[in-house]
Design a protein around this motif. Sequence first.
Motif, PDB file in Angstrom:
ATOM      1  N   ARG A 187     -11.545 -19.467  32.321  1.00 21.65           N
ATOM      2  CA  ARG A 187     -11.957 -18.331  33.150  1.00 21.65           C
ATOM      3  C   ARG A 187     -12.061 -17.058  32.320  1.00 21.65           C
ATOM      4  N   ARG A 188     -11.140 -16.898  31.373  1.00 20.43           N
ATOM      5  CA  ARG A 188     -11.132 -15.681  30.552  1.00 20.43           C
ATOM      6  C   ARG A 188     -12.414 -15.572  29.727  1.00 20.43           C
ATOM      7  N   TRP A 189     -12.877 -16.690  29.185  1.00 15.25           N
ATOM      8  CA  TRP A 189     -14.131 -16.667  28.435  1.00 15.25           C
ATOM      9  C   TRP A 189     -15.300 -16.329  29.355  1.00 15.25           C
ATOM     10  N   PHE A 218     -15.267 -12.608  30.016  1.00 14.21           N
ATOM     11  CA  PHE A 218     -15.625 -11.883  28.802  1.00 14.21           C
ATOM     12  C   PHE A 218     -17.124 -11.999  28.534  1.00 14.21           C
ATOM     13  N   LEU A 254     -10.634  -5.520  29.600  1.00 16.58           N
ATOM     14  CA  LEU A 254     -10.745  -6.903  29.127  1.00 16.58           C
ATOM     15  C   LEU A 254      -9.917  -7.167  27.879  1.00 16.58           C
ATOM     16  N   ASN A 257      -7.954 -20.695  29.000  1.00 13.43           N
ATOM     17  CA  ASN A 257      -8.944 -19.749  28.488  1.00 13.43           C
ATOM     18  C   ASN A 257     -10.281 -19.819  29.205  1.00 13.43           C
ATOM     19  N   ARG A 267      -5.235 -12.597  25.190  1.00 15.52           N
ATOM     20  CA  ARG A 267      -4.598 -13.788  25.763  1.00 15.52           C
ATOM     21  C   ARG A 267      -5.296 -15.058  25.270  1.00 15.52           C
ATOM     22  N   ILE A 268      -6.608 -15.013  25.134  1.00 17.58           N
ATOM     23  CA  ILE A 268      -7.334 -16.160  24.577  1.00 17.58           C
ATOM     24  C   ILE A 268      -6.813 -16.480  23.181  1.00 17.58           C
ATOM     25  N   GLU A 286      -7.514  -9.969  28.418  1.00 16.03           N
ATOM     26  CA  GLU A 286      -8.146 -11.288  28.435  1.00 16.03           C
ATOM     27  C   GLU A 286      -8.420 -11.779  27.017  1.00 16.03           C
ATOM     28  N   ARG A 287      -8.991 -10.913  26.188  1.00 15.93           N
ATOM     29  CA  ARG A 287      -9.345 -11.327  24.830  1.00 15.93           C
ATOM     30  C   ARG A 287      -8.112 -11.681  24.018  1.00 15.93           C
TER      31      ARG A 287
END
Length: 256
Positions: free
Chosen positions: A228-230, A233, A146, A226, A152-153, A149-150
């Motif tokens: 979907r990424r949140w 996470f 992850l 963000n 990228r946010i 993802e973090r």
Amino acid sequence: MEETAGPGPGSPPPALLDAMANLARFHREHEQFYASAPREQAVRLQRDARTLLALADRWSAARPEPASPLNPFEGADDLTAPVALQLNGVLFMEGQGEPVELAHLKRDLVRTADDLRAGAGWLATVMQASWDSAAALLDFADLADLLGERHRIILNDWQAAHLSDLAGRLLQRAADILERVDLRPVALRADLAEEPVAPRRFYSAAELIARAADLLSESAALVHDNERRWRVFRARVARLTDLPAAHRSRGTTDQE
């Protein structure tokens, strides 16, 4: 599920998980607003740009007419553009000065520019701190997949801040350009009777405002990315929070 050895401690400690859960909840909800608000702002700015374009088109084609009004509030037909009148209510009146609607437009440009640049500066500072803080997650095996993802946010928000700052700069410069135009009917007619500068300035200001609107729309798209990424996470943090303490201490990850 099969347990495999991880490169370091399995999960973050409970206090760090709680902090991560807080971020994943409140910042996700906060960003849902900023994934739409800049688009709404962009629509308003596009309307302003169209207003200026309509006036510039009108002034580029119209010949100034000597005014002999019976009423000082009569509309100036050679200066007023129907589209600008419909979009922003801009009406040049024979015995009056600068249309109040254009004065409001310029005022709003400056205020919006200031707000955008102040907010962008704050967000850039926050993202620098978030980037630095994210280094604390690198050693936990249960977060290894992850990390992209973090980060990228953070990067999306950082880039959105930069775009907002640029949009603010464009709006401020557009307001500076508009201030160079004397919008009293008598002065405007004098300009149009010779080598017209007013329409050229309005074209330039409209171009800058339109580009600012595009940048704000792009910033909203970055923040929206963000969402979907949140969710991913937050789901991982919730799962790790529910794991038994013994599992979290073994330095393991789950493969389903």
